[in-house]
Design an enzyme around this catalytic site. Structure first.
Site, PDB file in Angstrom:
ATOM      1  N   ASP A  12      -8.512 -39.440 -21.618  1.00 40.99           N
ATOM      2  CA  ASP A  12      -7.751 -40.361 -22.470  1.00 40.99           C
ATOM      3  C   ASP A  12      -8.551 -41.652 -22.602  1.00 40.99           C
ATOM      4  OD1 ASP A  12      -5.842 -41.725 -23.867  1.00 40.99           O
ATOM      5  OD2 ASP A  12      -4.312 -41.647 -22.296  1.00 40.99           O
ATOM      6  N   ASP A 106      -7.152 -39.827 -29.439  1.00 42.49           N
ATOM      7  CA  ASP A 106      -7.999 -40.301 -28.340  1.00 42.49           C
ATOM      8  C   ASP A 106      -7.698 -39.617 -27.011  1.00 42.49           C
ATOM      9  OD1 ASP A 106      -5.529 -41.531 -27.865  1.00 42.49           O
ATOM     10  OD2 ASP A 106      -6.508 -43.166 -26.792  1.00 42.49           O
ATOM     11  N   GLU A 107      -7.152 -38.418 -27.072  1.00 41.84           N
ATOM     12  CA  GLU A 107      -6.654 -37.804 -25.849  1.00 41.84           C
ATOM     13  C   GLU A 107      -6.780 -36.290 -25.942  1.00 41.84           C
ATOM     14  OE1 GLU A 107      -2.341 -38.012 -23.730  1.00 41.84           O
ATOM     15  OE2 GLU A 107      -2.670 -39.237 -25.488  1.00 41.84           O
TER      16      GLU A 107
HETATM   17 MG   LIG Z   1      -5.491 -43.652 -24.939  1.00 43.79          MG
END
Ligand SMILES: [Mg+2]
Length: 395
Positions: A12, A106-107
Site C-alpha cells: 500500500d 495504490d494498493e
Molecule cells: Mg495508500
C-alpha cells in the site's frame, strides 16, 4: 529451504497523491500537505502524515481541514499524474510476480509463493519490493506479509507509514486479538453497533463469543464470516486482475444545480475533462457510468456498456445525455455529478476500421496540447464558452 508459509503480501503506497505531488514539487516535502477539491464543498482526497497528526483525514470537508491545519499546503488533485504513477507501481509489482490483485490505484495483494527459488524468505521479498519502489518510483510504501490474506492487509496498515511487518504463520491470533473489531473486513457501522451491544470491542472479544449468539444477532453468513476472521482464518486467494479499472471525474457544486441548462453545461464540462484524462492515459473504455447526487444526498448511478470503447469528448457527451435522461432527475437540485468509463483498453489498440477521418484525432491532440499549457478549462466546447461572458445573468 524456507517453507514460504507467509505467501500473502499486501503493498500500500503511503499518502499516495501527496507523495506524487512531492515528486515534482520538493517544497511540499516535510510540510503538511492536503490534496483535495478546493471549492466550498471540496473534500480531502489525501493528507500527508504531517497533516494527519493534526487530525486531517481523507473524505473530510476541506473547510474543516483548513481549520485544523491553517498552515498546510492545499493542492488540487491531478488524477492523470496519479494514474500514471499507479501504472508504474503496478508494472513494478508485476515484475515480481504476475499474481497481483489490485484493490485500488495504490494498493495490491501479491501471492509471492512463486518467488521461493529467488529469495531466501518472504521477508526478503518484502524488503526487495520496498527498495525497488523507493529507488525506481521515488515513493514510500508499506508492506504486510502473512500466511493469511486479510492478515497481510492489517499488517501493512500496522506498518504505516513507510514500514514492513511480517506476521509469522501461527501467530495470527496474537496479532489480531488486541485490535479493535472495527478493523475487520465486513464490520461496518451497523455491524459494529450490534457487536458493541454484545460487549465485543476487540477481535479477541469476537473470537471468544459462542457462534450461536453471533448467528442470532448477525445472521448465519456474516456470523460465520466474522468468526473465521477472528480465528485468523481466510481461505481467499489472490485474484489477479488488470490494474486500474476505471477513469472518472466528478464535481460537487458550490450551489446546487437547478435548471436543466445548468445540468447540461455542467455535464458537458465533465465529459470534456474525462476525455482529456482518457487521452492523457492513452485509454478508452467500454462502459460509461453517470453518477448523480441530489440535494438530499440520495445518489443514483446509470451505466451503459457500448459496442465500441469510447474516448472522445463528443461520444462521451452523446452517451451521457442518454444516461442523464434515464436518471429522471425531475425537479430535484443536484449537488454532485460524475462521469466515468470502465472496461479500459489501450486507445492505441487496433480497433475496427471506420470511415471517421483521422483529423478527429489530430484535433483532439491539438486541444490536449493547449490544455496542457493553459489548463483544463482553456479549451471547451462552444456551448460552455458562452456561459462565461454572460455569467450572472438570469438563466
Ligand atoms: Mg495508500
Amino acid at each position: 529451504m524456507h517453507r514460504f508459509d507467509e505467501r500473502f503480501l499486501h503493498v500500500d503506497m503511503d499518502a499516495f497523491f501527496v507523495e506524487v505531488e512531492r515528486l515534482r514539487n520538493p517544497r511540499l516535502i516535510d510540510v503538511p500537505v492536503i490534496v483535495g477539491g478546493l471549492g466550498r464543498r471540496g473534500v480531502v482526497a489525501s493528507a500527508s502524515y504531517e497533516a494527519r497528526e493534526l487530525g486531517v483525514h481523507s473524505a473530510m470537508p476541506i473547510g474543516e481541514a483548513r481549520r485544523l491545519c491553517p498552515n498546510g499546503r492545499f493542492v488540487p488533485p491531478d488524477h492523470g499524474s496519479y494514474l500514471k504513477a499507479s501504472e508504474r507501481a503496478f508494472a513494478l509489482f508485476r515484475s515480481f510476480t504476475p499474481q497481483v490483485e489490485s484493490l485500488s490505484v495504490d494498493e495490491a495483494f501479491l501471492d509471492i509463493s512463486g518467488l521461493r527459488l529467488h529469495y531466501a524468505t518472504p521477508l526478503a521479498v518484502g524488503e526487495a519490493l520496498r527498495a525497488e519502489i523507493r529507488n525506481r518510483l521515488g515513493l514510500p510504501a508499506s508492506v504486510g506479509i502473512a500466511a493469511v490474506k486479510f492478515v497481510s492487509k492489517l499488517a501493512s496498515d500496522s506498518a504505516k507509514p513507510n514500514g514492513l511487518l511480517l506476521i509469522d504463520a501461527g501467530k495470527e491470533r496474537a496479532f489480531l486479538h488486541p485490535m479493535p473489531v472495527r478493523r475487520l473486513w465486513g464490520v461496518g457501522e451497523a455491524t459494529h453497533a450490534a457487536l458493541e451491544s454484545l460487549g465485543v470491542a476487540t477481535i479477541g472479544d469476537l473470537a471468544a463469543i459462542p457462534e450461536d449468539i453471533l448467528v442470532k444477532r448477525l445472521g448465519p453468513s456474516l456470523a460465520a464470516h466474522l468468526s473465521h476472521l477472528a480465528a485468523g482464518e481466510d481461505l481467499r486467494e489472490v485474484e489477479p486482475g488488470e490494474g486500474a479499472k476505471s477513469i472518472s471525474v466528478e464535481h460537487t457544486y458550490d450551489n446546487d444545480l437547478q435548471s436543466s441548462d445548468e445540468v447540461a453545461r455542467a455535464l458537458l464540462r465533465l465529459c470534456t475533462r474525462l476525455a482529456g484524462r482518457l487521452h492523457r492515459a492513452g485509454k478508452a473504455g467500454h462502459t460509461l457510468t453517470l453518477k448523480v447526487r441530489y440535494d438530499d444526498f440520495a445518489t443514483t448511478t446509470r451505466s451503459e456498456t457500448l459496442r465500441e470503447p469510447i474516448a472522445a469528448g463528443s461520444a462521451i457527451w452523446d452517451e451521457s445525455k442518454v444516461l442523464l435522461e434515464r436518471a429522471q432527475i425531475g425537479r430535484r437540485g443536484i449537488r454532485l455529478l460524475g462521469v466515468g468509463v470502465s472496461g479500459l483498453v489501450d486507445a492505441a489498440a487496433p480497433q475496427q476500421l471506420t470511415l471517421e477521418p483521422s483529423s478527429r484525432t489530430v484535433a483532439a491532440e491539438t486541444v490536449e496540447k493547449v490544455r496542457k499549457r493553459f489548463g483544463d478549462d482553456s479549451v471547451l466546447p462552444a456551448s460552455l464558452i458562452v456561459d462565461r461572458p454572460h455569467k450572472g445573468r438570469g438563466e
